[in-house]
Design a protein around this motif. Structure first.
Motif, PDB file in Angstrom:
ATOM      1  N   ASP A  98       0.883  -1.210   0.200  1.00  0.00           N
ATOM      2  CA  ASP A  98      -0.018   0.094   0.144  1.00  0.00           C
ATOM      3  C   ASP A  98       0.727   1.182   0.027  1.00  0.00           C
ATOM      4  N   ARG A 133      -3.080   1.276  -7.543  1.00  0.00           N
ATOM      5  CA  ARG A 133      -4.293   1.191  -6.740  1.00  0.00           C
ATOM      6  C   ARG A 133      -4.348   2.355  -5.793  1.00  0.00           C
ATOM      7  N   ASP A 134      -3.420   3.007  -5.389  1.00  0.00           N
ATOM      8  CA  ASP A 134      -3.226   4.392  -4.452  1.00  0.00           C
ATOM      9  C   ASP A 134      -2.305   5.016  -4.589  1.00  0.00           C
TER      10      ASP A 134
END
Ligand SMILES: [Zn+2]
Length: 152
Positions: A98, A133-134
Protein backbone atom coordinates in the motif's frame (compact mmCIF):
# COMPACT_ATOMS: atom_id res chain seq x y z
CA UNK A 1 -1.07 22.41 -0.72
CA UNK A 2 1.23 20.99 -3.32
CA UNK A 3 1.81 22.87 -6.55
CA UNK A 4 2.69 20.10 -8.91
CA UNK A 5 2.16 19.84 -12.64
CA UNK A 6 -0.26 17.01 -13.62
CA UNK A 7 2.24 15.82 -16.23
CA UNK A 8 4.73 15.12 -13.44
CA UNK A 9 2.23 12.97 -11.59
CA UNK A 10 1.34 11.07 -14.74
CA UNK A 11 5.03 10.60 -15.50
CA UNK A 12 5.65 9.15 -12.05
CA UNK A 13 2.65 6.81 -12.37
CA UNK A 14 3.82 5.59 -15.77
CA UNK A 15 7.31 4.99 -14.37
CA UNK A 16 5.81 3.00 -11.47
CA UNK A 17 3.89 0.73 -13.83
CA UNK A 18 6.87 0.25 -16.17
CA UNK A 19 9.24 -0.76 -13.36
CA UNK A 20 6.82 -3.26 -11.82
CA UNK A 21 7.53 -5.67 -10.05
CA UNK A 22 10.39 -3.47 -8.86
CA UNK A 23 10.20 -0.13 -7.12
CA UNK A 24 10.67 2.91 -9.32
CA UNK A 25 12.23 6.11 -8.01
CA UNK A 26 12.50 9.61 -9.35
CA UNK A 27 12.68 13.31 -8.66
CA UNK A 28 10.73 16.41 -9.67
CA UNK A 29 12.49 19.77 -9.61
CA UNK A 30 10.80 23.14 -10.05
CA UNK A 31 9.77 26.34 -8.33
CA UNK A 32 8.13 25.77 -4.92
CA UNK A 33 4.83 27.58 -5.58
CA UNK A 34 4.62 27.34 -9.33
CA UNK A 35 4.11 24.15 -11.35
CA UNK A 36 5.02 25.77 -14.70
CA UNK A 37 8.73 24.92 -14.60
CA UNK A 38 8.47 21.43 -13.16
CA UNK A 39 10.84 18.86 -14.60
CA UNK A 40 10.64 15.14 -13.90
CA UNK A 41 13.68 12.86 -13.75
CA UNK A 42 12.89 9.15 -13.63
CA UNK A 43 15.96 7.67 -11.89
CA UNK A 44 17.62 4.28 -11.97
CA UNK A 45 16.92 2.13 -8.92
CA UNK A 46 20.28 0.46 -8.23
CA UNK A 47 18.98 -1.54 -5.26
CA UNK A 48 19.26 -4.88 -7.10
CA UNK A 49 22.97 -4.27 -7.83
CA UNK A 50 23.61 -3.25 -4.22
CA UNK A 51 21.77 -6.30 -2.94
CA UNK A 52 23.75 -8.63 -5.22
CA UNK A 53 27.10 -7.15 -4.21
CA UNK A 54 26.46 -6.80 -0.49
CA UNK A 55 23.34 -8.66 0.68
CA UNK A 56 24.26 -8.24 4.35
CA UNK A 57 24.14 -4.45 4.17
CA UNK A 58 21.41 -4.27 1.52
CA UNK A 59 19.13 -7.02 2.72
CA UNK A 60 16.23 -6.08 0.45
CA UNK A 61 16.15 -6.25 -3.31
CA UNK A 62 14.36 -3.77 -5.58
CA UNK A 63 10.95 -5.34 -5.01
CA UNK A 64 10.82 -3.71 -1.57
CA UNK A 65 13.49 -1.01 -1.67
CA UNK A 66 14.98 1.69 -3.81
CA UNK A 67 18.30 3.44 -4.04
CA UNK A 68 18.68 6.31 -6.49
CA UNK A 69 21.83 6.07 -8.61
CA UNK A 70 24.08 8.63 -6.85
CA UNK A 71 25.50 9.92 -10.15
CA UNK A 72 21.99 10.68 -11.40
CA UNK A 73 21.13 12.38 -8.12
CA UNK A 74 24.22 14.59 -8.40
CA UNK A 75 23.39 15.51 -11.99
CA UNK A 76 19.84 16.46 -10.99
CA UNK A 77 21.12 18.59 -8.09
CA UNK A 78 23.49 20.32 -10.52
CA UNK A 79 20.72 21.04 -13.01
CA UNK A 80 18.45 22.34 -10.26
CA UNK A 81 21.18 24.71 -9.04
CA UNK A 82 21.90 25.95 -12.57
CA UNK A 83 18.22 26.58 -13.30
CA UNK A 84 17.57 28.05 -9.85
CA UNK A 85 15.03 25.31 -9.09
CA UNK A 86 14.54 23.16 -5.98
CA UNK A 87 13.84 19.49 -5.44
CA UNK A 88 10.07 19.49 -4.98
CA UNK A 89 9.37 15.81 -4.90
CA UNK A 90 10.92 12.40 -4.47
CA UNK A 91 8.67 9.64 -5.69
CA UNK A 92 8.89 5.88 -5.50
CA UNK A 93 6.53 2.95 -5.84
CA UNK A 94 5.42 0.08 -3.61
CA UNK A 95 4.81 -3.01 -5.75
CA UNK A 96 2.24 -5.26 -4.04
CA UNK A 97 2.16 -2.94 -1.02
CA UNK A 98 0.00 0.00 0.00
CA UNK A 99 0.90 3.70 -0.24
CA UNK A 100 2.36 4.21 3.25
CA UNK A 101 5.62 5.82 4.35
CA UNK A 102 7.59 2.89 5.70
CA UNK A 103 10.23 2.86 8.42
CA UNK A 104 12.75 2.31 5.64
CA UNK A 105 11.36 5.32 3.76
CA UNK A 106 11.76 7.45 6.90
CA UNK A 107 15.30 6.22 7.42
CA UNK A 108 16.19 7.05 3.80
CA UNK A 109 14.72 10.55 4.07
CA UNK A 110 16.53 11.43 7.30
CA UNK A 111 20.12 12.25 8.00
CA UNK A 112 21.09 12.36 11.66
CA UNK A 113 17.37 12.49 12.57
CA UNK A 114 16.83 15.58 10.45
CA UNK A 115 15.17 15.51 7.02
CA UNK A 116 17.82 15.60 4.31
CA UNK A 117 15.50 17.66 2.08
CA UNK A 118 13.07 19.42 4.46
CA UNK A 119 11.26 21.29 1.70
CA UNK A 120 10.70 18.27 -0.49
CA UNK A 121 7.57 16.15 -0.52
CA UNK A 122 7.51 12.40 -0.95
CA UNK A 123 5.07 10.57 -3.18
CA UNK A 124 4.46 6.85 -2.73
CA UNK A 125 2.57 5.02 -5.49
CA UNK A 126 1.01 1.66 -4.72
CA UNK A 127 1.00 -0.80 -7.63
CA UNK A 128 -0.72 -4.17 -7.51
CA UNK A 129 -0.50 -6.53 -10.45
CA UNK A 130 0.86 -3.76 -12.71
CA UNK A 131 -2.04 -1.43 -11.90
CA UNK A 132 -1.96 1.66 -9.74
CA UNK A 133 -4.19 1.20 -6.72
CA UNK A 134 -3.37 4.22 -4.59
CA UNK A 135 -0.94 7.05 -4.01
CA UNK A 136 -0.10 9.38 -1.13
CA UNK A 137 2.06 12.41 -0.46
CA UNK A 138 4.09 12.82 2.71
CA UNK A 139 5.96 15.78 4.13
CA UNK A 140 8.12 16.48 7.12
CA UNK A 141 6.32 18.02 10.07
CA UNK A 142 8.75 20.03 12.20
CA UNK A 143 6.42 19.94 15.23
CA UNK A 144 5.70 16.24 15.38
CA UNK A 145 9.17 15.45 13.96
CA UNK A 146 7.83 12.85 11.60
CA UNK A 147 6.62 12.49 8.03
CA UNK A 148 2.89 13.01 7.82
CA UNK A 149 0.44 12.24 5.09
CA UNK A 150 -0.77 15.28 3.19
CA UNK A 151 -4.52 15.55 2.87
CA UNK A 152 -5.12 17.04 -0.54
ZN1 LIG B 1 8.69 3.02 0.33
Amino acid sequence: MIHLNDDMLNGAREHAVNEYPYECCGIVIGQPDNPDHDLIFPCTNIQNQLHEKDPQTYTRDARTAYFIDPRELMEIMKQAAEKNLVIKLFYHSHPEHDAYFSEEDKRMALFDNEPTYPDSRYLVISVYNREIRDEAFFEWNSETLTFEKLHL
